[in-house]
Design an enzyme around this catalytic site. Structure first.
Site, mmCIF file in Angstrom:
data_model
loop_
_atom_site.group_PDB
_atom_site.id
_atom_site.type_symbol
_atom_site.label_atom_id
_atom_site.label_comp_id
_atom_site.label_asym_id
_atom_site.label_seq_id
_atom_site.Cartn_x
_atom_site.Cartn_y
_atom_site.Cartn_z
ATOM 1 N N SER A 1 0.957 -1.230 -0.512
ATOM 2 C CA SER A 1 0.091 0.385 -0.342
ATOM 3 C C SER A 1 0.729 1.174 0.060
ATOM 4 O O SER A 1 0.279 2.652 -0.361
ATOM 5 C CB SER A 1 -0.994 0.296 0.968
ATOM 6 O OG SER A 1 0.193 0.065 2.041
ATOM 7 N N ASN B 1 2.575 1.731 -3.933
ATOM 8 C CA ASN B 1 1.064 1.987 -4.646
ATOM 9 C C ASN B 1 -0.173 2.306 -4.350
ATOM 10 O O ASN B 1 -0.593 3.048 -5.582
ATOM 11 C CB ASN B 1 0.902 0.104 -5.627
ATOM 12 C CG ASN B 1 1.287 -0.016 -5.798
ATOM 13 O OD1 ASN B 1 3.328 0.190 -6.201
ATOM 14 N ND2 ASN B 1 1.950 -1.722 -4.671
ATOM 15 N N TYR B 2 -0.674 2.806 -3.260
ATOM 16 C CA TYR B 2 -1.545 3.460 -2.879
ATOM 17 C C TYR B 2 -1.990 4.520 -2.379
ATOM 18 O O TYR B 2 -3.107 5.547 -2.334
ATOM 19 C CB TYR B 2 -2.740 2.088 -2.504
ATOM 20 C CG TYR B 2 -2.883 0.906 -3.186
ATOM 21 C CD1 TYR B 2 -3.967 0.894 -4.132
ATOM 22 C CD2 TYR B 2 -2.579 -0.265 -2.961
ATOM 23 C CE1 TYR B 2 -4.081 -0.188 -5.417
ATOM 24 C CE2 TYR B 2 -2.813 -1.106 -3.617
ATOM 25 C CZ TYR B 2 -3.901 -1.172 -4.998
ATOM 26 O OH TYR B 2 -4.173 -1.966 -5.429
ATOM 27 N N LEU B 3 -0.913 4.481 -1.667
ATOM 28 C CA LEU B 3 -0.676 5.374 -0.923
ATOM 29 C C LEU B 3 -0.246 7.312 -1.361
ATOM 30 O O LEU B 3 1.004 7.130 -2.193
ATOM 31 C CB LEU B 3 -0.044 5.417 1.029
ATOM 32 C CG LEU B 3 -0.887 4.556 1.681
ATOM 33 C CD1 LEU B 3 0.564 3.855 2.683
ATOM 34 C CD2 LEU B 3 -2.164 5.235 2.165
#
Ligand code: NAG
Ligand code: NAG
Ligand code: NAG
Ligand code: NAG
Ligand code: NAG
Length: 579
Positions: free
Chosen positions: A533, A536-538
């Protein structure tokens, strides 16, 4: 032995082996906006002190500034083998004479009669002095370099700040070349603003030339990779100031991803209202689509069905859910309308979750499951391409992943706000950060098996804690007896002893606290993979802004590779960045 100069590849003797037109981006990549401060020129020449002498034919001779500057280039290289080479000497002398006044030219006719040794000694002493510089002086130089980097080391390209690879123009000097380069010893001229072509966008703040000077040209070409160019005088090759293109393209993509997620933030309410309406649609396909979208939004499920995992891996995403993957509970553990999910998601990670859903969703799911076998598709009128097409219609660039990115980033931001206690010390704040990060990883189902080394490293840490506790008990005992001692003696020395024992206790308490925080962190992290995360996501700007706000060194949050990946965010995040 090949060297690459500007856009030419040179072989021995400066032969051109290959050349190309221009430093260009790959087809299709263009910038819209480019603003920069121009180059940093080499510092002006500082004439030698009066007591540093140059001798010609045994006699002291005072050189004109221009001639003296070029002479210093030679003096600085005096110990080098170059200055004994005939080509080098010949080229140097020819170019040096061009800088001389006519008087100097008529006097200085033989390089062998020139004595640069005094100059050379002076430069050696200076080098030595630089090595002996005090800490303060070194700090001052460092600060000046940082100031230059801050001002000239970055440009703005299409809304984000970029690092410039080489913003300083090389100082003048003598050309060295490799091997027996026929041009060795020639004077590499000082580059002046009048040599410089600036490339930037029309609507940017065009960098002003230094006072009293003009740029050669200002261009606006968005297909080239350079910001500044000039032609160097030795080979006639073009030199450039550029960004690092690979990092730009990567950073650009990363940045775009988070900007898309931020766009979703603006229209997510509209999308939610729309799918709520669609739950009531007469069309079965629309209803299924709306429920699937609800799962993607609420549960951060993947769209699925991409069939990349091969036929054997029975992994599913939202669109490929089968009836057997969910159980409906009208009531469970005191909650109404609970859906129990149990399936293998990406990388065969089990997704297990019990979620209360809205009544309409629940009723729809009952409808979708009517008269179906366990292995039948839950959303039989839906596939990934239909869903993705719908997402595109809702918002340009929208995919299921954007929902994950949006939810992960906004959750991190909310969690950080909630969990950070302003009065905490740095280790405790970092624990809060990691907890916020874990909340996101759980949301994204980034689980892992506890690492094999987990028990052992936990035991090691525990024994460190135990040792620290003993140390603390000892220190406390010592403090107590020192206090008792001071009460009896009432002198300065025993008072001082009490003070230093007190400090020791405090220090050990802090160390113990740090270890305990570390243990908590590790225990809580046992089954969660934070890396995915984080990477890739934060939105990294949230973390960077949090660090800036609380004075946490960025190294505590991102390791070196991560700092490189997120350089674009580290350079730009404001203290009050809002995702
Ligand atoms: C230059 O000076 C050197 C050393 O004094 C001398 O040996 C040499 O002959 C001179 N060359 C010419 C061309 O005068
Ligand atoms: C993010 O996902 C969680 C878990 O499904 C959900 O409860 C929450 O409302 C979502 N947050 C936002 C802002 O969408
Ligand atoms: C998805 O469904 C549409 C319409 O039923 C169909 O045209 C398309 O081929 C399907 N795509 C895939 C990948 O199954
Ligand atoms: C940084 O952390 C990641 C995992 O989050 C790891 O894969 C990587 O090797 C680390 N890099 C360095 C230089 O420590
Ligand atoms: C090196 C060079 O000439 N680059 C480009 C700079 O911008 C102009 C147009 O403004 C182009 O024609 C050039 O090719």
């Amino acid at each position: 032995w090949n060297q690459c100069l500007g856009h030419r590849v040179l072989g021995t003797g400066g032969r051109i082996l290959a050349w190309w037109e221009e430093e260009r981006y790959p087809e299709g990549i263009k910038w819209k906006f480019l603003e920069h401060k121009g180059p940093v020129f080499a510092p002006p020449y500082e004439p030698l002190p009066e007591n540093v002498k140059f001798y010609y034919d045994g006699k002291v001779m005072k050189l004109s500034t221009k001639a003296e500057e070029v002479a210093t280039f030679f003096a600085k290289m005096l110990d080098h083998e170059y200055t004994t080479k005939e080509i080098f000497r010949k080229n140097f002398f020819k170019d040096w004479r061009k800088e001389m006044t006519s008087e100097e030219k008529s006097t200085i006719t033989n390089l062998s009669k020139c004595d640069f040794t005094h100059m050379s000694q002076y430069f050696k002493a200076q080098t030595e002095a630089r090595k002996q510089m005090s800490k303060e002086e070194k700090q001052k130089i460092k600060e000046e370099n940082e100031r230059l980097l801050k001002e000239y080391g970055y440009c703005v390209m299409d809304n984000h700040k970029e690092r410039i690879a080489n913003f300083k123009i090389e100082p003048p000097g003598l050309f060295r070349g490799r091997g027996n380069h026929p041009k060795m010893g020639m004077l590499k001229r000082r580059i002046m603003p009048e040599d410089i072509i600036i490339n930037c966008s029309k609507d940017s703040k065009i960098p002003p030339p230094p006072p009293g000077h003009k740029w050669k040209e200002v261009r606006h070409d968005n297909k080239v990779t350079w910001l500044v160019s000039w032609t160097e005088n030795i080979q006639g090759s073009i030199k450039y100031i550029m960004l690092n293109p690979s990092s730009r393209i990567k950073g650009e993509k990363d940045w775009q991803k988070y900007e898309t997620a931020r766009r979703l933030k603006k229209c997510v309410d509209k999308i939610r209202n729309q799918y709520r309406e669609d739950w009531k649609s007469k069309e079965m396909k629309v209803r299924q689509r709306a429920v699937a979208l609800y799962f993607i939004d609420k549960l951060a499920l993947r769209a699925g069905n991409e069939k990349e995992e091969g036929e054997t891996a029975d992994t599913v995403g939202c669109c490929s859910l089968r009836v057997e993957h969910i159980k409906l509970h009208p009531e469970l553990d005191g909650q109404e309308y609970v859906v129990e999910f149990d399936f293998l998601g990406k990388d065969s990670i089990r997704y297990y979750n019990k979620v209360p859903v809205e009544k309409r969703v629940f009723k729809n799911l009952q409808l979708f499951m009517e008269n179906k076998q366990p292995e039948d598709d839950l959303f039989d009128r839906l596939n990934t391409s239909i869903l993705n097409k719908h997402l595109q219609d809702l918002m340009e660039g929208l995919t299921a992943k954007v929902f994950r990115t949006y939810n992960a980033s906004i959750t991190l931001q909310q969690q950080l706000k909630e969990l950070t206690n302003p009065d905490d010390n740095i280790p405790a704040k970092i624990l809060s950060y990691n907890r916020a990060n874990r909340a996101v990883a759980i949301l994204c189902n980034h689980q892992r098996a506890p690492p094999k080394t987990f028990e052992k490293s936990m035991m090691n840490l525990q024994s460190k804690i135990d040792a620290k506790k003993e140390q603390l008990a000892d220190a406390r005992r010592e403090l107590k007896s020192a206090k008792a001692d001071a009460k009896v003696r009432r002198d300065e020395k025993s008072k001082k002893t009490v003070e230093s024992k007190k400090k020791a206790v405090q220090r050990i308490e802090e160390q113990l606290m740090k270890l305990e925080v570390q243990a908590t962190d590790r225990e809580e992290n046992k089954q969660i993979a934070l890396g995915t995360s984080k990477l890739n996501y934060l939105d990294p700007r949230i973390s960077v802004a949090w660090c800036k706000k609380w004075g946490i060194p960025i190294e505590k949050i991102y390791n070196k590779t991560q700092r490189e990946k997120f350089a674009w965010a580290i350079d730009m995040a404001e203290e009050d960045y809002e995702f």
